[in-house]
Design a protein around this motif. Structure first.
Motif, PDB file in Angstrom:
ATOM      1  N   UNK A 127       0.850  -1.194   0.000  1.00 19.39           N
ATOM      2  CA  UNK A 127       0.000   0.000   0.000  1.00 19.39           C
ATOM      3  C   UNK A 127       0.886   1.244   0.000  1.00 19.39           C
ATOM      4  N   UNK A 128       0.528   2.234  -0.778  1.00 23.26           N
ATOM      5  CA  UNK A 128       1.354   3.438  -0.905  1.00 23.26           C
ATOM      6  C   UNK A 128       1.575   4.128   0.439  1.00 23.26           C
ATOM      7  N   UNK A 129       0.613   4.023   1.337  1.00 25.33           N
ATOM      8  CA  UNK A 129       0.757   4.659   2.656  1.00 25.33           C
ATOM      9  C   UNK A 129       1.795   3.954   3.522  1.00 25.33           C
ATOM     10  N   UNK A 130       2.225   2.787   3.089  1.00 23.62           N
ATOM     11  CA  UNK A 130       3.240   2.035   3.825  1.00 23.62           C
ATOM     12  C   UNK A 130       4.591   2.029   3.117  1.00 23.62           C
ATOM     13  N   UNK A 131       4.776   2.912   2.139  1.00 22.43           N
ATOM     14  CA  UNK A 131       6.016   2.994   1.380  1.00 22.43           C
ATOM     15  C   UNK A 131       6.770   4.275   1.701  1.00 22.43           C
ATOM     16  N   UNK A 132       8.102   4.172   1.723  1.00 18.57           N
ATOM     17  CA  UNK A 132       8.927   5.363   1.877  1.00 18.57           C
ATOM     18  C   UNK A 132      10.182   5.176   1.038  1.00 18.57           C
ATOM     19  N   UNK A 133      10.622   6.250   0.381  1.00 20.50           N
ATOM     20  CA  UNK A 133      11.828   6.200  -0.440  1.00 20.50           C
ATOM     21  C   UNK A 133      13.057   6.066   0.448  1.00 20.50           C
TER      22      UNK A 133
ATOM     23  N   UNK B 187      19.936  -2.313   6.973  1.00 18.37           N
ATOM     24  CA  UNK B 187      19.710  -1.176   7.868  1.00 18.37           C
ATOM     25  C   UNK B 187      18.278  -0.675   7.751  1.00 18.37           C
ATOM     26  N   UNK B 188      17.787  -0.576   6.527  1.00 15.05           N
ATOM     27  CA  UNK B 188      16.420  -0.102   6.330  1.00 15.05           C
ATOM     28  C   UNK B 188      15.407  -1.043   6.972  1.00 15.05           C
ATOM     29  N   UNK B 189      15.595  -2.340   6.781  1.00 14.16           N
ATOM     30  CA  UNK B 189      14.677  -3.309   7.375  1.00 14.16           C
ATOM     31  C   UNK B 189      14.720  -3.247   8.899  1.00 14.16           C
ATOM     32  N   UNK B 190      15.882  -2.953   9.457  1.00 12.06           N
ATOM     33  CA  UNK B 190      16.020  -2.892  10.915  1.00 12.06           C
ATOM     34  C   UNK B 190      15.290  -1.706  11.524  1.00 12.06           C
ATOM     35  N   UNK B 191      15.070  -0.642  10.741  1.00 12.78           N
ATOM     36  CA  UNK B 191      14.426   0.540  11.322  1.00 12.78           C
ATOM     37  C   UNK B 191      12.943   0.624  10.999  1.00 12.78           C
ATOM     38  N   UNK B 192      12.392  -0.403  10.353  1.00 15.75           N
ATOM     39  CA  UNK B 192      10.954  -0.353  10.089  1.00 15.75           C
ATOM     40  C   UNK B 192      10.175  -0.733  11.347  1.00 15.75           C
ATOM     41  N   UNK B 193       9.889  -1.991  11.563  1.00 15.09           N
ATOM     42  CA  UNK B 193       9.115  -2.388  12.742  1.00 15.09           C
ATOM     43  C   UNK B 193       9.881  -2.094  14.036  1.00 15.09           C
ATOM     44  N   UNK B 194      11.162  -2.477  14.098  1.00 20.94           N
ATOM     45  CA  UNK B 194      11.917  -2.292  15.343  1.00 20.94           C
ATOM     46  C   UNK B 194      12.263  -0.830  15.584  1.00 20.94           C
ATOM     47  N   UNK B 195      12.618  -0.114  14.519  1.00 18.44           N
ATOM     48  CA  UNK B 195      12.948   1.295  14.691  1.00 18.44           C
ATOM     49  C   UNK B 195      11.739   2.132  15.057  1.00 18.44           C
ATOM     50  N   UNK B 196      10.610   1.878  14.390  1.00 18.43           N
ATOM     51  CA  UNK B 196       9.394   2.602  14.758  1.00 18.43           C
ATOM     52  C   UNK B 196       8.960   2.272  16.181  1.00 18.43           C
TER      53      UNK B 196
ATOM     54  N   UNK C 130      -0.222   4.317   8.960  1.00 20.16           N
ATOM     55  CA  UNK C 130       0.681   4.096   7.839  1.00 20.16           C
ATOM     56  C   UNK C 130       2.123   4.109   8.302  1.00 20.16           C
ATOM     57  N   UNK C 131       2.960   3.365   7.583  1.00 18.30           N
ATOM     58  CA  UNK C 131       4.383   3.302   7.941  1.00 18.30           C
ATOM     59  C   UNK C 131       5.165   4.458   7.330  1.00 18.30           C
ATOM     60  N   UNK C 132       4.690   4.964   6.179  1.00 16.50           N
ATOM     61  CA  UNK C 132       5.460   5.954   5.447  1.00 16.50           C
ATOM     62  C   UNK C 132       5.261   7.367   5.935  1.00 16.50           C
ATOM     63  N   UNK C 133       5.461   7.605   7.224  1.00 17.01           N
ATOM     64  CA  UNK C 133       5.278   8.934   7.787  1.00 17.01           C
ATOM     65  C   UNK C 133       6.578   9.585   8.204  1.00 17.01           C
ATOM     66  N   UNK C 134       6.460  10.685   8.934  1.00 14.82           N
ATOM     67  CA  UNK C 134       7.623  11.473   9.335  1.00 14.82           C
ATOM     68  C   UNK C 134       8.546  10.705  10.264  1.00 14.82           C
ATOM     69  N   UNK C 135       7.982   9.818  11.099  1.00 13.97           N
ATOM     70  CA  UNK C 135       8.813   9.080  12.050  1.00 13.97           C
ATOM     71  C   UNK C 135       9.808   8.170  11.326  1.00 13.97           C
ATOM     72  N   UNK C 136       9.322   7.406  10.338  1.00 13.38           N
ATOM     73  CA  UNK C 136      10.208   6.520   9.598  1.00 13.38           C
ATOM     74  C   UNK C 136      11.209   7.324   8.772  1.00 13.38           C
TER      75      UNK C 136
END
Length: 323
Positions: A99-105, A114-123, A272-278
């Motif tokens: 879903x586009x709301x769960x995507x971030x560049x 590194x990116x995978x480590x900061x998704x669920x665990x980083x958030x 959504x995952x693709x917000x300011x926090x991520x």
């Protein structure tokens, strides 16, 4: 449509139920993007999915078996954009729909691991400190399991967010040394016996402001005893598989203590995952102010091995599957 590789489970159970197979490429609908997967993250949540746990809630994976587990992917869109994405299920695949709301560049210089480590665990780490504990500059923070995937990020973010003193707990000398390298001011044994005395000693004899607990049971009980006035304890896991004691409201009122719980998946589903926090976490990683811990990589055909290693506590850092 050509067939793609994916890992699936056709019955509930342990790592042995995972198998590799081929299916047609998925199709993206409105508000979705097809992602060519470069790497997928492995989580304890995936293990719970294939075990059949948490199957009845509003955020549980849906649909009949067989299913494809996996919540985190790094890959490229049809336009060539490199992205990080969250999926409720379907990450263990060569292609998946996000879903586009769960995507971030992804910014330059951030690896897939590194990116995978900061998704669920980083958030999780970000919200524990900012949204739930509401850390203020100068406060003392106790981080349980500080050498783990989430704990190691909490230690670093607590420093980034202005903590006055960070006390890490871990089960071995090696892990405690690692927590100190990450920025903890003190590192102690996290066992429940003698816990209160060790924490107070590490905080120069003073009660602490915040305790972040993923262990539960007697360790949670002990952590509660270390809090001072307006202290906050946040529970976000129970790796000990033990039950904590009941807490009397009057006990909390005496020192105006808060006990809260946190689980990031409902929050991602809602906001959504693709917000300011991520975006902030990825920026900190790109600027090397945050050091996500990346562990072993496995071919998708060895997803079963990755789960076995994770269950056996033989791993350190984020585990990555390569389709």
């Amino acid at each position: 449509m050509r067939a793609m590789r994916f890992g699936r489970f056709g019955r509930f159970g342990g790592p042995e139920v995972l198998e590799e197979a081929d299916v047609p490429d998925p199709l993206a609908g409105p508000g979705e993007t097809l992602v060519q997967v470069e790497a997928a993250g492995v989580n304890f949540g995936d293990i719970k999915q294939i075990a059949g746990e948490h199957t009845d809630g509003p955020y549980a994976p849906q649909g009949p078996l067989p299913r494809i587990p996996g919540m985190e992917v790094v890959g490229r869109t049809p336009a060539g954009r490199r992205v990080l994405g969250y999926v409720p299920q379907g990450g263990y695949a060569a292609k998946t729909v996000v879903a586009d709301r769960h995507l971030v560049a992804l910014p330059q210089g951030v690896s897939a691991g590194e990116a995978l480590a900061v998704l669920v665990q980083g958030l999780t780490a970000w919200h524990l400190l900012r949204s739930v504990a509401r850390i203020r500059p100068g406060e003392s923070v106790v981080v349980h399991a500080a050498a783990g995937g989430t704990g190691s990020l909490v230690v670093q973010l607590a420093r980034e967010f202005g903590a006055g003193r960070i006390i890490a707990t871990a089960s071995s000398d090696e892990k405690r040394a690692f927590a100190l390298e990450l920025g903890a001011d003190a590192a102690i044994d996290g066992d429940a016996e003698g816990y209160r005395e060790r924490v107070l000693d590490a905080n120069h004899g003073h009660p602490v402001d915040i305790v972040l607990d993923a262990i539960g049971g007697p360790v949670l009980d002990a952590g509660l005893d270390t809090l001072g006035h307006l202290g906050r304890l946040v529970t976000y896991g129970a790796s000990s598989r033990q039950t904590a004691s009941a807490i009397a409201p009057s006990r909390l009122a005496v020192d105006n203590i808060t006990v809260a719980g946190f689980w990031v998946i409902p929050l991602i589903a809602r906001n959504g995952a693709g917000g300011a926090e991520l975006a902030e976490l990825l920026d900190l990683t790109a600027r090397r102010r945050l050091r996500p811990l990346v562990g072993a990589e496995y071919d998708l055909a060895r997803a079963r091995d990755a789960h076995e290693d994770l269950l056996g506590r033989h791993t350190k850092g984020k585990l990555v599957l390569r389709p």
